[in-house]
Design a protein around this motif. Structure first.
Motif, PDB file in Angstrom:
ATOM      1  N   GLY A 123       1.267  -1.180  -0.051  1.00 44.83           N
ATOM      2  CA  GLY A 123       0.017   0.340   0.185  1.00 44.83           C
ATOM      3  C   GLY A 123       0.983   0.957   0.159  1.00 44.83           C
ATOM      4  O   GLY A 123       0.603   2.278   0.606  1.00 44.83           O
ATOM      5  N   PRO A 128      -4.187   2.337  -1.151  1.00 43.29           N
ATOM      6  CA  PRO A 128      -4.674   1.043  -0.772  1.00 43.29           C
ATOM      7  C   PRO A 128      -4.285   0.030  -0.564  1.00 43.29           C
ATOM      8  O   PRO A 128      -3.653   0.007  -1.497  1.00 43.29           O
ATOM      9  N   ARG A 129      -3.915  -1.261   0.339  1.00 42.60           N
ATOM     10  CA  ARG A 129      -3.072  -2.597  -0.074  1.00 42.60           C
ATOM     11  C   ARG A 129      -3.921  -3.379  -0.880  1.00 42.60           C
ATOM     12  O   ARG A 129      -5.339  -3.613  -1.024  1.00 42.60           O
TER      13      ARG A 129
END
Lengths: 157, 142
Positions: A123, A128-129
């Protein structure tokens, strides 16, 4: 099973179309690079681009609207253009070496994939991851293989 | 040679890096404003490089430049905005690979139209692999 809502087909078509834009940009910017220089071509693409962005922002107020609930951006987030400017210098040097266009494209593709998978895993830079499913990785492998085939054997020079 | 390999590979890393950073800015400002900053900051940085190392003044006469050459910049604004919009939805790896897929498919079409040399078999096999890869990544069935 149905598609999860976060990956509708429109995103796939938008991404493919974005790649099509890149082909056109490379073609037009390449014409200017041949007539002038790689540095001048990139400089003028950034300059005309900045002016075009201002015109679009003035013409269409919706583009100026901040996303709902958006946090303030950190200062480094404004510096993506430096990385883009550096790219031009590195790749235009590599293209003129023994790597030629094919080798430069292939290695650049590898660099993008390594960065993309790493950025998703951790991330990086506040995005976002994402952990890829096996099918995502298989799809990536097939696309990379097809791209290398086109880069090395499907093109003239 | 190793230097050039590092340059080409590093160029790819930097493409990913700028997409990631512009994507982050886009979360705060929206994609078009983010694209504006990318172009403005890039313009300032390249101007500084040109002033420091030369190369600002091009070798050809301005009259020789094809006007189409100036279309690339505005297209780039849409390209960067759309990439920023995509990366927060698809992730960095999927965005990168699908943009590459679109670039390859469209460049094959363009090469065919302009009559560029190249093996038609490699093109067909390459396009088939890419389309297969898009379908595999698209299918979400367990």
């Amino acid at each position: 099973m149905t598609q999860p809502p976060e990956r509708p087909a429109i995103l796939f078509f938008a991404a493919l179309g974005t790649g099509g834009l890149l082909t056109l940009m490379t073609y037009f910017n390449g014409q200017l690079a041949a007539a002038a220089s790689a540095l001048f071509s990139s400089l003028s693409a950034h300059g005309t681009g900045a002016i075009a962005a201002i015109l679009m922002l003035v013409a269409i107020p919706a583009f100026r609207r901040r996303p709902a609930g958006a946090s303030k951006a950190p200062l480094w987030a404004y510096l993506g253009g430096i990385s883009g400017a550096l790219t031009v210098i590195l790749t235009s040097t590599a293209v003129n070496s023994a790597l030629a266009l094919s080798g430069t494209l292939a290695l650049g593709l590898a660099g993008q994939m390594v960065f993309g998978l790493t950025a998703d895993k951790f991330g990086l830079f506040g995005l976002p991851r994402k952990s890829p499913a096996w099918k995502d990785l298989a799809g990536i492998a097939l696309i990379v293989a097809g791209s290398l085939l086109i880069i090395f054997y499907g093109r003239g020079a | 040679m190793l230097t050039f390999i590092a340059f080409a590979f590093g160029g790819g890393i930097l493409v990913g890096l700028s997409r990631q950073i512009n994507g982050r800015l886009s979360l705060s400002t929206g994609p078009l404003v983010s694209s504006f900053w990318n172009h403005f900051v890039g313009f300032v940085a390249l101007t500084a490089v040109a002033l420091a190392f030369g190369g600002l003044f091009p070798k050809g006469e301005p009259i020789d430049w094809p006007w189409l050459a100036f279309v690339g910049g505005p297209l780039g604004v849409i390209f960067v905005a759309s990439s920023s919009w995509l990366i927060s939805r698809l992730g960095a790896a999927q965005t990168a690979v699908l943009v590459i897929a679109g670039q390859m498919l469209s460049s094959v079409i363009m090469d065919i139209i302009t009559g560029a040399p190249g093996s038609p078999y490699a093109r067909i096999a390459g396009v088939a692999l890419i389309l297969g890869g898009i379908l595999v990544g698209r299918k979400r069935k367990a």
